[in-house]
Design an enzyme around this catalytic site. Structure first.
Site, short mmCIF file in Angstrom:
data_model
loop_
_atom_site.label_atom_id
_atom_site.label_comp_id
_atom_site.label_asym_id
_atom_site.label_seq_id
_atom_site.Cartn_x
_atom_site.Cartn_y
_atom_site.Cartn_z
N ASN A 1 32.46 9.42 1.12
CA ASN A 1 34.10 9.93 -0.21
C ASN A 1 35.04 9.19 0.40
OD1 ASN A 1 36.06 11.02 -0.91
ND2 ASN A 1 35.43 12.96 0.07
N CYS B 1 42.86 13.48 -2.20
CA CYS B 1 41.57 12.68 -3.09
C CYS B 1 41.99 12.56 -4.26
CB CYS B 1 40.10 13.45 -2.75
SG CYS B 1 39.65 13.49 -1.04
N HIS C 1 35.63 12.58 -8.73
CA HIS C 1 35.42 12.11 -7.70
C HIS C 1 34.03 11.60 -6.88
CE1 HIS C 1 36.77 12.25 -3.62
NE2 HIS C 1 36.80 12.84 -3.00
N1 COA Z 1 24.17 18.00 10.33
C1 COA Z 1 23.14 18.20 10.52
N2 COA Z 1 24.01 19.60 10.16
C2 COA Z 1 24.44 20.20 10.50
C3 COA Z 1 25.71 19.14 9.18
C4 COA Z 1 25.20 17.61 9.80
N3 COA Z 1 25.81 16.74 9.28
N4 COA Z 1 26.67 20.05 9.21
C5 COA Z 1 26.81 20.85 9.04
N5 COA Z 1 25.40 21.37 9.52
C6 COA Z 1 24.34 22.60 10.22
C7 COA Z 1 25.91 23.28 10.43
O1 COA Z 1 26.25 23.83 11.25
C8 COA Z 1 24.91 25.43 9.75
O2 COA Z 1 24.25 25.21 11.25
P1 COA Z 1 24.23 26.84 10.96
O3 COA Z 1 23.31 27.68 9.55
O4 COA Z 1 23.28 26.78 12.91
O5 COA Z 1 25.31 27.54 11.59
C9 COA Z 1 23.86 23.79 8.38
O6 COA Z 1 24.09 23.07 8.92
C10 COA Z 1 24.86 24.75 7.26
O7 COA Z 1 25.63 24.59 7.27
P2 COA Z 1 26.87 24.98 5.23
O8 COA Z 1 28.52 24.46 5.66
O9 COA Z 1 26.02 25.99 4.98
O10 COA Z 1 25.97 23.76 4.62
P3 COA Z 1 26.27 23.35 3.47
O11 COA Z 1 24.60 23.07 2.15
O12 COA Z 1 27.08 24.42 3.42
O13 COA Z 1 26.46 21.76 2.88
C11 COA Z 1 28.64 21.02 3.33
C12 COA Z 1 27.75 21.68 3.97
C13 COA Z 1 29.73 19.95 3.86
C14 COA Z 1 27.63 19.19 2.82
C15 COA Z 1 29.35 21.18 1.47
O14 COA Z 1 29.68 21.92 2.17
C16 COA Z 1 30.16 20.63 1.02
O15 COA Z 1 29.98 19.37 0.59
N6 COA Z 1 31.10 20.91 1.09
C17 COA Z 1 32.35 20.10 0.23
C18 COA Z 1 32.89 18.86 1.43
C19 COA Z 1 33.58 17.72 0.52
O16 COA Z 1 33.27 17.64 -0.59
N7 COA Z 1 35.20 17.85 1.06
C20 COA Z 1 35.77 16.84 0.63
C21 COA Z 1 35.78 17.34 -1.16
S1 COA Z 1 37.62 15.73 -1.75
#
Ligand code: COA
Length: 320
Positions: free
Chosen positions: A277, A114, A247
């Site tokens: 993304n 990215c 980004h």
């Molecule tokens: N829909 C519904 N629930 C989902 C889900 C989806 N698409 N994806 C994950 N969950 C669930 C998880 O299983 C978890 O459930 P649990 O509590 O029963 O285990 C719950 O949602 C919370 O997950 P969590 O990982 O704590 O959520 P979060 O608020 O941290 O958000 C991301 C997750 C991935 C959105 C966040 O961590 C993020 O944006 N990270 C960066 C990702 C990114 O931008 N990557 C590329 C960078 S170049």
């Protein structure tokens, strides 16, 4: 002294739009969850047979037109991609042929996930300052839909396909003001597609894997530091910056970075809601969309910021 400037921009999103609502019919998720956690409302998906070089071609043609440059005038083509058409030759060489660009012009790919676009732009700028190049095409293009596990709700909702491009031309006054590039290979495991091709077989997973929380925290930390580091290197204060083009991965990462810097979101370009993304394509896509809707204007200062797998991060400071 030789300078380079952005002569024109272009972008392309495949016709097929996949909304959160449609996605929630095939995987256990919801529009509400995706929008509240990421700001993403939809993504575009390349058609069967539509390749990274095809997406790049559309964005490149638009950028060339905006710059008033013919493909035959290009001396250098750099494509940032993590999803190349094939292992080799590079997508840049394939694009060179599809564009009908001059045979003999230099062409190669840059792979920094990215952060690929800021790496590619920095490389093209450096080559143009030292080499015999008048016009360069710099493209970020991706088809992430092909490296996603569409049953994995924690990753498949986050990414999309697209391409963005710009033409960089030699100029008397500075356009690209400077850049900072960084990488830390100790974080390979938090964001990767670990598979490889060996002896005719794919070994290891060919799908994107991610520790979302670890990526989130690291991204906010390095992006905040990067703005100050890049501006300080050019004696510029935060208040002098017209636009931040981060980004486009997640609205919460973008907001956290802006908060940390005390920057108003009115100075931050956000397009992630429209295309999710798109990895190396996200920054030139956001740049082009904001140039075309009239927000970013000639003479304004912009800071483009990439972050992603590697872990890699980097920024390019420019005056349009
Ligand atoms: N829909 C519904 N629930 C989902 C889900 C989806 N698409 N994806 C994950 N969950 C669930 C998880 O299983 C978890 O459930 P649990 O509590 O029963 O285990 C719950 O949602 C919370 O997950 P969590 O990982 O704590 O959520 P979060 O608020 O941290 O958000 C991301 C997750 C991935 C959105 C966040 O961590 C993020 O944006 N990270 C960066 C990702 C990114 O931008 N990557 C590329 C960078 S170049």
């Amino acid at each position: 002294m030789t300078h380079t400037r952005i002569a024109g921009t272009g972008s392309y999103l495949p016709a097929r739009v996949l909304s959160n609502e449609e996605l929630s019919r095939t995987v256990d998720t919801s529009d509400e969850w995706i929008v509240s956690r990421t700001g993403i409302r939809q993504r575009h998906v390349a058609a069967e047979g539509e390749l990274t070089s095809d997406l790049a071609l559309n964005a490149a043609r638009q950028a060339l037109q905006a710059a008033g440059i013919e493909a035959s005038q290009l001396d250098l083509i750099v494509v940032a991609t993590t999803t190349p058409d094939m292992i080799f030759p590079s997508t840049a060489c394939i694009l060179q042929a599809k564009l009908g660009a001059r045979a003999g012009a230099a062409a190669f790919d840059v792979q920094a996930v990215c952060s690929g676009f800021v790496y590619a732009l920095t490389t093209a700028d450096a080559l143009m300052r030292t080499g015999d190049y008048r016009h360069a095409l710099v493209v970020g293009a991706e088809v992430y839909s092909r490296i996603l596990d569409w049953q994995d709700r924690s990753t498949c909702v986050l990414f999309g396909d697209g391409a963005g491009a710009l033409v960089l031309s030699r100029s008397d006054s500075p356009g690209i003001l400077g850049a900072k590039l960084h990488a830390d290979g100790r974080y390979t495991g938090i964001l990767s597609v670990p598979g490889s091709v060996r002896n005719g077989k794919v070994c290891g997973s060919p799908f994107l894997e991610m520790d979302g929380n670890a990526v989130f925290k690291l991204a906010v930390k390095v992006l905040g530091e990067l703005v100050d580091e890049t501006l300080a290197a050019h004696g510029m204060a935060r208040g002098e910056l017209d636009w931040l083009i981060p980004h486009q991965a997640n609205i919460r990462i973008i907001q956290a970075t802006a908060r940390r810097l005390g920057m108003s979101m009115e100075k931050v370009i956000v397009t992630v809601d429209r295309h999710a993304n798109t990895s190396a394509a996200s920054i030139p896509l956001a740049l082009d969309l904001a140039v075309r809707d009239g927000r970013i204007r000639r003479g304004q200062s912009i800071l483009m910021q990439g972050v992603g797998g590697g872990f890699t991060w980097g920024a390019v400071l420019a005056r349009l």
